[in-house]
Design a protein around this motif. Structure first.
Motif, PDB file in Angstrom:
ATOM      1  N   ARG A   1     -31.211  -1.088  31.693  1.00  0.00           N
ATOM      2  CA  ARG A   1     -31.775   0.045  32.428  1.00  0.00           C
ATOM      3  C   ARG A   1     -32.582   0.927  31.475  1.00  0.00           C
ATOM      4  NH1 ARG A   1     -29.027  -0.110  37.312  1.00  0.00           N
ATOM      5  NH2 ARG A   1     -26.932  -0.971  37.135  1.00  0.00           N
ATOM      6  N   ASP A   2     -33.636   1.561  32.007  1.00  0.00           N
ATOM      7  CA  ASP A   2     -34.458   2.460  31.175  1.00  0.00           C
ATOM      8  C   ASP A   2     -33.597   3.542  30.527  1.00  0.00           C
ATOM      9  OD1 ASP A   2     -36.650   1.024  31.840  1.00  0.00           O
ATOM     10  OD2 ASP A   2     -37.373   2.415  33.404  1.00  0.00           O
ATOM     11  N   GLY A   3     -32.646   4.106  31.310  1.00  0.00           N
ATOM     12  CA  GLY A   3     -31.791   5.174  30.782  1.00  0.00           C
ATOM     13  C   GLY A   3     -30.964   4.703  29.592  1.00  0.00           C
ATOM     14  N   VAL A   4     -30.507   3.448  29.626  1.00  0.00           N
ATOM     15  CA  VAL A   4     -29.720   2.891  28.519  1.00  0.00           C
ATOM     16  C   VAL A   4     -30.613   2.700  27.291  1.00  0.00           C
ATOM     17  CG1 VAL A   4     -28.518   0.794  27.735  1.00  0.00           C
ATOM     18  CG2 VAL A   4     -27.943   1.822  29.945  1.00  0.00           C
ATOM     19  N   VAL A   5     -31.821   2.166  27.522  1.00  0.00           N
ATOM     20  CA  VAL A   5     -32.753   1.950  26.409  1.00  0.00           C
ATOM     21  C   VAL A   5     -33.111   3.299  25.776  1.00  0.00           C
ATOM     22  CG1 VAL A   5     -35.081   1.144  25.801  1.00  0.00           C
ATOM     23  CG2 VAL A   5     -33.663  -0.178  27.394  1.00  0.00           C
ATOM     24  N   ASN A   6     -33.424   4.306  26.604  1.00  0.00           N
ATOM     25  CA  ASN A   6     -33.815   5.620  26.082  1.00  0.00           C
ATOM     26  C   ASN A   6     -32.671   6.281  25.320  1.00  0.00           C
ATOM     27  OD1 ASN A   6     -36.276   5.248  27.287  1.00  0.00           O
ATOM     28  ND2 ASN A   6     -35.781   6.448  29.118  1.00  0.00           N
ATOM     29  N   ALA A   7     -31.467   6.220  25.901  1.00  0.00           N
ATOM     30  CA  ALA A   7     -30.311   6.837  25.238  1.00  0.00           C
ATOM     31  C   ALA A   7     -30.056   6.154  23.901  1.00  0.00           C
ATOM     32  CB  ALA A   7     -29.080   6.737  26.130  1.00  0.00           C
ATOM     33  N   CYS A   8     -30.106   4.818  23.886  1.00  0.00           N
ATOM     34  CA  CYS A   8     -29.820   4.082  22.648  1.00  0.00           C
ATOM     35  C   CYS A   8     -30.890   4.339  21.597  1.00  0.00           C
ATOM     36  CB  CYS A   8     -29.669   2.592  22.937  1.00  0.00           C
ATOM     37  SG  CYS A   8     -28.127   2.222  23.785  1.00  0.00           S
ATOM     38  N   ASP A   9     -32.167   4.444  22.016  1.00  0.00           N
ATOM     39  CA  ASP A   9     -33.246   4.778  21.077  1.00  0.00           C
ATOM     40  C   ASP A   9     -32.982   6.127  20.428  1.00  0.00           C
ATOM     41  OD1 ASP A   9     -34.649   2.504  21.367  1.00  0.00           O
ATOM     42  OD2 ASP A   9     -36.215   3.310  22.685  1.00  0.00           O
ATOM     43  N   LEU A  10     -32.630   7.104  21.273  1.00  0.00           N
ATOM     44  CA  LEU A  10     -32.411   8.469  20.796  1.00  0.00           C
ATOM     45  C   LEU A  10     -31.231   8.532  19.830  1.00  0.00           C
ATOM     46  CD1 LEU A  10     -33.486  11.436  21.490  1.00  0.00           C
ATOM     47  CD2 LEU A  10     -31.357  11.610  22.794  1.00  0.00           C
ATOM     48  N   LEU A  11     -30.174   7.778  20.139  1.00  0.00           N
ATOM     49  CA  LEU A  11     -28.941   7.871  19.362  1.00  0.00           C
ATOM     50  C   LEU A  11     -28.893   6.855  18.222  1.00  0.00           C
ATOM     51  CD1 LEU A  11     -26.570   8.220  22.458  1.00  0.00           C
ATOM     52  CD2 LEU A  11     -27.350  10.042  20.946  1.00  0.00           C
ATOM     53  N   GLY A  12     -29.906   5.981  18.159  1.00  0.00           N
ATOM     54  CA  GLY A  12     -29.955   5.001  17.073  1.00  0.00           C
ATOM     55  C   GLY A  12     -28.878   3.938  17.176  1.00  0.00           C
ATOM     56  N   ILE A  13     -28.507   3.552  18.413  1.00  0.00           N
ATOM     57  CA  ILE A  13     -27.525   2.469  18.553  1.00  0.00           C
ATOM     58  C   ILE A  13     -28.145   1.311  19.338  1.00  0.00           C
ATOM     59  CG2 ILE A  13     -25.452   3.904  18.317  1.00  0.00           C
ATOM     60  CD1 ILE A  13     -25.220   4.113  21.272  1.00  0.00           C
ATOM     61  N   ASP A  14     -27.551   0.128  19.161  1.00  0.00           N
ATOM     62  CA  ASP A  14     -28.099  -1.079  19.784  1.00  0.00           C
ATOM     63  C   ASP A  14     -27.390  -1.314  21.122  1.00  0.00           C
ATOM     64  OD1 ASP A  14     -28.971  -3.562  20.531  1.00  0.00           O
ATOM     65  OD2 ASP A  14     -28.338  -4.586  18.680  1.00  0.00           O
ATOM     66  N   PRO A  15     -28.131  -1.318  22.250  1.00  0.00           N
ATOM     67  CA  PRO A  15     -27.473  -1.520  23.537  1.00  0.00           C
ATOM     68  C   PRO A  15     -26.744  -2.865  23.626  1.00  0.00           C
ATOM     69  CG  PRO A  15     -29.877  -1.638  23.773  1.00  0.00           C
ATOM     70  CD  PRO A  15     -29.586  -1.145  22.378  1.00  0.00           C
ATOM     71  N   LEU A  16     -27.119  -3.826  22.773  1.00  0.00           N
ATOM     72  CA  LEU A  16     -26.470  -5.139  22.813  1.00  0.00           C
ATOM     73  C   LEU A  16     -25.118  -5.120  22.102  1.00  0.00           C
ATOM     74  CD1 LEU A  16     -29.532  -7.481  22.158  1.00  0.00           C
ATOM     75  CD2 LEU A  16     -28.802  -6.366  24.282  1.00  0.00           C
ATOM     76  N   SER A  17     -24.807  -4.025  21.408  1.00  0.00           N
ATOM     77  CA  SER A  17     -23.535  -3.943  20.674  1.00  0.00           C
ATOM     78  C   SER A  17     -22.538  -3.009  21.317  1.00  0.00           C
ATOM     79  CB  SER A  17     -23.782  -3.449  19.238  1.00  0.00           C
ATOM     80  OG  SER A  17     -24.523  -4.390  18.529  1.00  0.00           O
ATOM     81  N   ILE A  18     -22.885  -2.405  22.468  1.00  0.00           N
ATOM     82  CA  ILE A  18     -21.936  -1.483  23.088  1.00  0.00           C
ATOM     83  C   ILE A  18     -21.257  -2.132  24.302  1.00  0.00           C
ATOM     84  CG2 ILE A  18     -22.941   0.662  22.233  1.00  0.00           C
ATOM     85  CD1 ILE A  18     -24.386   1.019  24.759  1.00  0.00           C
ATOM     86  N   GLY A  19     -20.076  -1.624  24.611  1.00  0.00           N
ATOM     87  CA  GLY A  19     -19.186  -2.278  25.558  1.00  0.00           C
ATOM     88  C   GLY A  19     -19.610  -2.167  27.012  1.00  0.00           C
ATOM     89  N   ASN A  20     -19.247  -3.213  27.765  1.00  0.00           N
ATOM     90  CA  ASN A  20     -19.445  -3.289  29.222  1.00  0.00           C
ATOM     91  C   ASN A  20     -18.072  -3.508  29.837  1.00  0.00           C
ATOM     92  OD1 ASN A  20     -22.603  -3.892  29.125  1.00  0.00           O
ATOM     93  ND2 ASN A  20     -21.588  -5.142  27.594  1.00  0.00           N
TER      94      ASN A  20
END
Ligand code: MG
Length: 348
Positions: free
Chosen positions: A263-282
């Motif tokens: 989701r755009d919101g996930v990509v934007n949040a991860c960009d801002l926080l410097g974390i990789d969306p592929l490494s966070i839990g689902n």
């Protein structure tokens, strides 16, 4: 001796190392079809599928869910991704003295509703209270038993029409070069929703936790046939799941970055926080591996269920190298390593 740190429970390489060195080696090896040291989603002993999960999520109630729903979904999903049907849950609740009883009611009501949603009851439980300051409000441990899904044999027979299949369950070591890799939907929602809500970043208005029981979605996938492995990408996210598969199945993997639903919101949040969306839990997703000939049908079957609406093929298993290779949008290739730990602590 050094002390325990948060990353020892964060689902990545540090946790794996810690478990191997300080936990698993103390227990006698057992004659089970899927034993403790295979470190799969559940164990299989005498055809009984068995799992347990501790939950320390902070906060107890978060956008899209709460510790009660999380406990049921997480445990039901660990049984289901083996190719089993969950039969019943056991639940242990430990509360801190002073906890607002209305929070207990909210969490238990949600837990009961999640049990009805997936059709799996809590059949036994235990409740304890500890003095104030001993723990953070409430922790919950859930366990479940399951039995072989009536759809699993037909599913594996379909896979065996296309290649040799030696495993009787959908374990992490069952993937072979050529198999298609499928996600059941958007990646990263749970971790971002919790982090954002907890830290006050504001993305939670847009991103809710995906926490959901997946037993019905998985049954639809098994009914289509050809699935050889499944896993819920919880702590450490998609990156950890794919790397576990590569090392346990002895394969390589090529993943097309653009085809991973984010989701755009996930990509934007991860960009801002410097974390990789592929490494966070689902907490409401499954990653599936199936014979390539059945990939379209499996995706279609997943998409026919509410939890699998955004299912997509994201890549294929390869012969070598024994790494996860991410093909990037601009035509580049990079190695997707297992994270040392999930960048967001206490999400489950
Ligand atoms: Mg799991």
């Amino acid at each position: 001796m050094p002390n325990v740190v948060m990353n020892h429970g964060a689902g990545g390489e540090m946790m794996q190392e810690f478990l191997n060195k300080h936990i698993v080696r103390h227990f006698p090896s057992m004659d089970a079809e899927v034993p403790l040291d295979s470190m799969d989603d559940s164990a299989v002993v005498d055809d009984i599928v068995f799992t347990i999960d501790g939950h320390t999520v902070n906060p107890l109630i978060f956008p899209g869910g709460d510790i009660g729903r999380l406990s049921v979904a997480g445990t039901v999903n660990d049984i289901s991704v083996m190719g089993a049907s969950p039969l019943g849950l056991a639940c242990s609740v430990i509360m801190e003295e002073g906890l607002d009883i209305s929070i207990v009611d909210t969490v238990m009501d949600s837990m009961g509703r999640t049990c009805r949603e997936c059709g799996v009851p809590v059949v036994t439980g235990d409740t304890k209270v500890m003095e104030s300051g001993a723990l953070d409000k409430m922790v919950m441990t859930t366990s479940a038993i399951g039995r072989r899904s009536p759809l699993l044999d037909g599913n594996l027979r379909t896979a065996a029409e296309y290649r040799q299949v030696s495993n009787r369950w959908c374990t992490d070591d069952s993937i072979r070069p050529g198999d298609a890799i499928i996600t059941s939907g958007y990646i990263g929602d749970h971790g971002v929703a919790i982090l954002s809500f907890r830290e006050g970043y504001g993305f939670e208005s847009e991103i809710k936790s995906d926490v959901a029981p997946l037993n019905k979605m998985i049954a639809a996938g098994l009914n289509a046939g050809g699935i050889v492995a499944m896993k819920d990408p919880t702590r450490g996210g998609l990156a950890n799941t794919l790397n576990e598969w590569v090392s346990k199945s002895g394969i390589g993997m090529e993943i097309d970055q653009e085809s991973i639903p984010l989701r755009d919101g996930v990509v934007n949040a991860c960009d801002l926080l410097g974390i990789d969306p592929l490494s966070i839990g689902n907490e409401g997703k499954a990653i599936l591996a199936c014979v390539p000939e059945m990939a379209d049908q499996v995706v279609k079957a997943l998409r026919s269920t509410p939890e699998g609406r955004h299912a997509a093929v994201i890549g294929y298993a390869t012969e070598a190298p024994a790494r996860v290779i991410l093909r990037t949008e601009i035509g580049g290739r990079r190695i997707l390593d297992a994270p040392s730990g999930d960048p967001v602590p206490r999400i489950c």
